[in-house]
Every structure is written in structure tokens, then in C-alpha cells.
Design a protein around this motif. Structure first.
Motif, PDB file in Angstrom:
ATOM      1  N   ILE A   1      37.640 -14.187  24.005  1.00  0.00           N
ATOM      2  CA  ILE A   1      38.995 -14.330  23.528  1.00  0.00           C
ATOM      3  C   ILE A   1      39.799 -14.237  24.623  1.00  0.00           C
ATOM      4  O   ILE A   1      39.940 -13.230  25.359  1.00  0.00           O
ATOM      5  N   PRO A   2      40.141 -15.430  25.220  1.00  0.00           N
ATOM      6  CA  PRO A   2      41.245 -15.713  26.221  1.00  0.00           C
ATOM      7  C   PRO A   2      42.511 -14.992  25.997  1.00  0.00           C
ATOM      8  O   PRO A   2      42.873 -14.727  24.883  1.00  0.00           O
ATOM      9  N   ALA A   3      43.185 -14.220  26.937  1.00  0.00           N
ATOM     10  CA  ALA A   3      44.354 -13.623  26.706  1.00  0.00           C
ATOM     11  C   ALA A   3      45.525 -14.778  26.544  1.00  0.00           C
ATOM     12  O   ALA A   3      45.388 -15.815  27.268  1.00  0.00           O
ATOM     13  N   ASP A   4      46.336 -14.616  25.898  1.00  0.00           N
ATOM     14  CA  ASP A   4      47.548 -15.541  25.759  1.00  0.00           C
ATOM     15  C   ASP A   4      48.326 -15.640  26.895  1.00  0.00           C
ATOM     16  O   ASP A   4      48.662 -14.832  27.731  1.00  0.00           O
ATOM     17  N   GLY A   5      48.394 -17.057  27.271  1.00  0.00           N
ATOM     18  CA  GLY A   5      49.301 -17.400  28.381  1.00  0.00           C
ATOM     19  C   GLY A   5      48.490 -17.188  29.625  1.00  0.00           C
ATOM     20  O   GLY A   5      49.138 -17.512  30.599  1.00  0.00           O
ATOM     21  N   THR A   6      47.115 -17.036  29.686  1.00  0.00           N
ATOM     22  CA  THR A   6      46.515 -17.230  31.022  1.00  0.00           C
ATOM     23  C   THR A   6      45.567 -18.345  31.185  1.00  0.00           C
ATOM     24  O   THR A   6      45.472 -19.267  30.340  1.00  0.00           O
ATOM     25  N   ASP A   7      44.979 -18.468  32.325  1.00  0.00           N
ATOM     26  CA  ASP A   7      44.364 -19.651  32.628  1.00  0.00           C
ATOM     27  C   ASP A   7      42.623 -19.412  32.555  1.00  0.00           C
ATOM     28  O   ASP A   7      42.000 -20.073  33.154  1.00  0.00           O
ATOM     29  N   GLY A   8      42.224 -18.244  31.838  1.00  0.00           N
ATOM     30  CA  GLY A   8      40.901 -18.133  31.743  1.00  0.00           C
ATOM     31  C   GLY A   8      40.627 -16.949  32.621  1.00  0.00           C
ATOM     32  O   GLY A   8      39.270 -16.601  32.900  1.00  0.00           O
ATOM     33  N   SER A   9      41.524 -16.294  33.501  1.00  0.00           N
ATOM     34  CA  SER A   9      41.281 -15.418  34.587  1.00  0.00           C
ATOM     35  C   SER A   9      41.191 -14.008  33.635  1.00  0.00           C
ATOM     36  O   SER A   9      40.910 -13.211  34.339  1.00  0.00           O
ATOM     37  N   CYS A  10      41.818 -13.937  32.516  1.00  0.00           N
ATOM     38  CA  CYS A  10      41.823 -12.765  31.878  1.00  0.00           C
ATOM     39  C   CYS A  10      40.931 -12.942  30.491  1.00  0.00           C
ATOM     40  O   CYS A  10      41.685 -13.630  29.362  1.00  0.00           O
ATOM     41  N   VAL A  11      39.907 -12.397  30.245  1.00  0.00           N
ATOM     42  CA  VAL A  11      39.007 -12.826  28.733  1.00  0.00           C
ATOM     43  C   VAL A  11      38.243 -11.634  28.495  1.00  0.00           C
ATOM     44  O   VAL A  11      38.030 -10.492  28.940  1.00  0.00           O
ATOM     45  N   THR A  12      38.300 -11.392  27.174  1.00  0.00           N
ATOM     46  CA  THR A  12      37.753 -10.343  26.165  1.00  0.00           C
ATOM     47  C   THR A  12      36.440 -10.795  25.897  1.00  0.00           C
ATOM     48  O   THR A  12      36.608 -11.742  24.925  1.00  0.00           O
ATOM     49  N   PHE A  13      35.131 -10.395  26.154  1.00  0.00           N
ATOM     50  CA  PHE A  13      33.876 -11.122  25.407  1.00  0.00           C
ATOM     51  C   PHE A  13      33.646 -10.051  24.362  1.00  0.00           C
ATOM     52  O   PHE A  13      33.461  -8.941  24.652  1.00  0.00           O
ATOM     53  N   VAL A  14      33.046 -10.473  23.333  1.00  0.00           N
ATOM     54  CA  VAL A  14      32.665  -9.844  22.105  1.00  0.00           C
ATOM     55  C   VAL A  14      31.042  -9.687  22.050  1.00  0.00           C
ATOM     56  O   VAL A  14      30.557 -10.865  21.932  1.00  0.00           O
ATOM     57  N   LEU A  15      30.557  -8.700  22.510  1.00  0.00           N
ATOM     58  CA  LEU A  15      28.960  -8.599  22.585  1.00  0.00           C
ATOM     59  C   LEU A  15      28.364  -7.886  21.285  1.00  0.00           C
ATOM     60  O   LEU A  15      28.386  -6.816  21.381  1.00  0.00           O
ATOM     61  N   HIS A  16      27.979  -8.755  20.547  1.00  0.00           N
ATOM     62  CA  HIS A  16      27.275  -8.002  19.178  1.00  0.00           C
ATOM     63  C   HIS A  16      25.816  -7.436  19.438  1.00  0.00           C
ATOM     64  O   HIS A  16      25.155  -7.719  20.299  1.00  0.00           O
ATOM     65  N   GLY A  17      25.667  -6.286  18.614  1.00  0.00           N
ATOM     66  CA  GLY A  17      24.207  -5.734  18.808  1.00  0.00           C
ATOM     67  C   GLY A  17      24.045  -5.174  20.045  1.00  0.00           C
ATOM     68  O   GLY A  17      22.781  -4.804  20.864  1.00  0.00           O
ATOM     69  N   GLU A  18      25.256  -4.515  20.861  1.00  0.00           N
ATOM     70  CA  GLU A  18      25.104  -3.865  22.232  1.00  0.00           C
ATOM     71  C   GLU A  18      25.702  -2.524  22.154  1.00  0.00           C
ATOM     72  O   GLU A  18      26.755  -2.336  21.240  1.00  0.00           O
ATOM     73  N   ASP A  19      25.542  -1.707  23.074  1.00  0.00           N
ATOM     74  CA  ASP A  19      26.176  -0.252  23.145  1.00  0.00           C
ATOM     75  C   ASP A  19      26.698   0.036  24.385  1.00  0.00           C
ATOM     76  O   ASP A  19      26.531  -0.886  25.412  1.00  0.00           O
ATOM     77  N   HIS A  20      26.668   1.376  24.677  1.00  0.00           N
ATOM     78  CA  HIS A  20      27.007   1.723  26.161  1.00  0.00           C
ATOM     79  C   HIS A  20      25.900   1.486  27.111  1.00  0.00           C
ATOM     80  O   HIS A  20      26.265   1.335  28.230  1.00  0.00           O
ATOM     81  N   THR A  21      24.614   1.577  26.640  1.00  0.00           N
ATOM     82  CA  THR A  21      23.437   0.831  27.845  1.00  0.00           C
ATOM     83  C   THR A  21      24.014  -0.209  28.495  1.00  0.00           C
ATOM     84  O   THR A  21      23.928  -0.320  29.686  1.00  0.00           O
ATOM     85  N   LEU A  22      24.042  -1.342  28.003  1.00  0.00           N
ATOM     86  CA  LEU A  22      24.574  -2.613  28.547  1.00  0.00           C
ATOM     87  C   LEU A  22      26.049  -2.594  28.848  1.00  0.00           C
ATOM     88  O   LEU A  22      26.461  -3.081  29.973  1.00  0.00           O
ATOM     89  N   GLY A  23      27.049  -2.188  28.297  1.00  0.00           N
ATOM     90  CA  GLY A  23      28.242  -2.032  28.673  1.00  0.00           C
ATOM     91  C   GLY A  23      28.580  -1.148  29.988  1.00  0.00           C
ATOM     92  O   GLY A  23      29.384  -2.041  30.825  1.00  0.00           O
ATOM     93  N   ASN A  24      28.150  -0.133  30.223  1.00  0.00           N
ATOM     94  CA  ASN A  24      28.593   0.736  31.668  1.00  0.00           C
ATOM     95  C   ASN A  24      27.719   0.115  32.590  1.00  0.00           C
ATOM     96  O   ASN A  24      28.285  -0.254  33.843  1.00  0.00           O
ATOM     97  N   SER A  25      26.632  -0.312  32.318  1.00  0.00           N
ATOM     98  CA  SER A  25      25.562  -1.023  33.415  1.00  0.00           C
ATOM     99  C   SER A  25      26.151  -2.381  33.782  1.00  0.00           C
ATOM    100  O   SER A  25      26.474  -2.715  35.121  1.00  0.00           O
ATOM    101  N   LEU A  26      26.591  -3.301  32.816  1.00  0.00           N
ATOM    102  CA  LEU A  26      27.264  -4.490  33.152  1.00  0.00           C
ATOM    103  C   LEU A  26      28.797  -4.338  33.789  1.00  0.00           C
ATOM    104  O   LEU A  26      29.060  -5.110  34.768  1.00  0.00           O
ATOM    105  N   ARG A  27      29.208  -3.527  33.318  1.00  0.00           N
ATOM    106  CA  ARG A  27      30.812  -3.008  34.160  1.00  0.00           C
ATOM    107  C   ARG A  27      30.618  -2.590  35.539  1.00  0.00           C
ATOM    108  O   ARG A  27      31.299  -3.194  36.298  1.00  0.00           O
ATOM    109  N   HIS A  28      29.461  -1.933  35.764  1.00  0.00           N
ATOM    110  CA  HIS A  28      29.345  -1.603  37.175  1.00  0.00           C
ATOM    111  C   HIS A  28      29.009  -2.713  37.962  1.00  0.00           C
ATOM    112  O   HIS A  28      29.392  -2.910  39.164  1.00  0.00           O
ATOM    113  N   MET A  29      28.122  -3.546  37.551  1.00  0.00           N
ATOM    114  CA  MET A  29      27.644  -4.735  38.401  1.00  0.00           C
ATOM    115  C   MET A  29      28.775  -5.798  38.650  1.00  0.00           C
ATOM    116  O   MET A  29      29.260  -6.440  39.600  1.00  0.00           O
TER     117      MET A  29
END
Length: 86
Positions: free
Chosen positions: A1-29
Motif C-alpha cells: 500500500i503506497p503512501a498517498d503522494g509518494t513515488d513508492g519510497s514509502c510503502v506499507t506491506f501487508v504480510l498475511h500469516g506472519e507474526d513478530h518472528t518474521l516482523g522483528n527479524s525482517l525489520r532488523h535486516m
């Protein structure tokens, strides 16, 4: 979901079937990338198994690039840990 008025540099990805295990590890990487200005995630509700993963980059770098790199780097780390363990 791209943020309004941006060029794709600010995006929210919705990951189904996931929790903190992937979220925190991926955020770190993803945050290892110097072109990433912000990276965070939230779980919308404890009974839902999905996370909203947001990336904002500096400049014109599309957010999907550090997202892909973070996933690939995380897979490499997991493969290394698995092979070392075995």
C-alpha cells in the motif's frame, strides 16, 4: 500500500500469516540498509495473523528494493544457521 503522494519510497506491506518472528527479524535486516530512513511493523490485532510492515527510504529508492534485499539477507542468515547447526 503506497503512501498517498509518494513515488513508492514509502510503502506499507501487508504480510498475511506472519507474526513478530518474521516482523522483528525482517525489520532488523532492512534497517541495516543506509538508504532506509524508517522501518517498522505492527500487528493490527492479536487475533489476526497479519502484520503491517512499513518502509520509508531516502530519496527516490523504491521501498520494494530494501524489502526484497531484507528478505534475501534473512534467508541467507537462516540457511547459514541451519547448515552450521547440522
Amino acid at each position: 500500500i503506497p503512501a498517498d503522494g509518494t513515488d513508492g519510497s514509502c510503502v506499507t506491506f501487508v504480510l498475511h500469516g506472519e507474526d513478530h518472528t518474521l516482523g522483528n527479524s525482517l525489520r532488523h535486516m532492512v534497517m541495516k540498509n543506509p538508504d532506509v530512513e524508517f522501518c517498522g511493523y505492527c500487528i493490527t490485532h492479536p487475533s489476526e495473523s497479519k502484520i503491517n510492515f512499513r518502509i520509508q527510504t531516502r530519496g527516490a529508492l523504491p521501498a520494494v528494493e530494501p524489502f526484497r534485499k531484507g528478505l534475501n539477507d534473512l534467508m541467507s542468515v537462516c540457511q547459514h544457521v541451519l547448515s552450521t547447526f547440522e
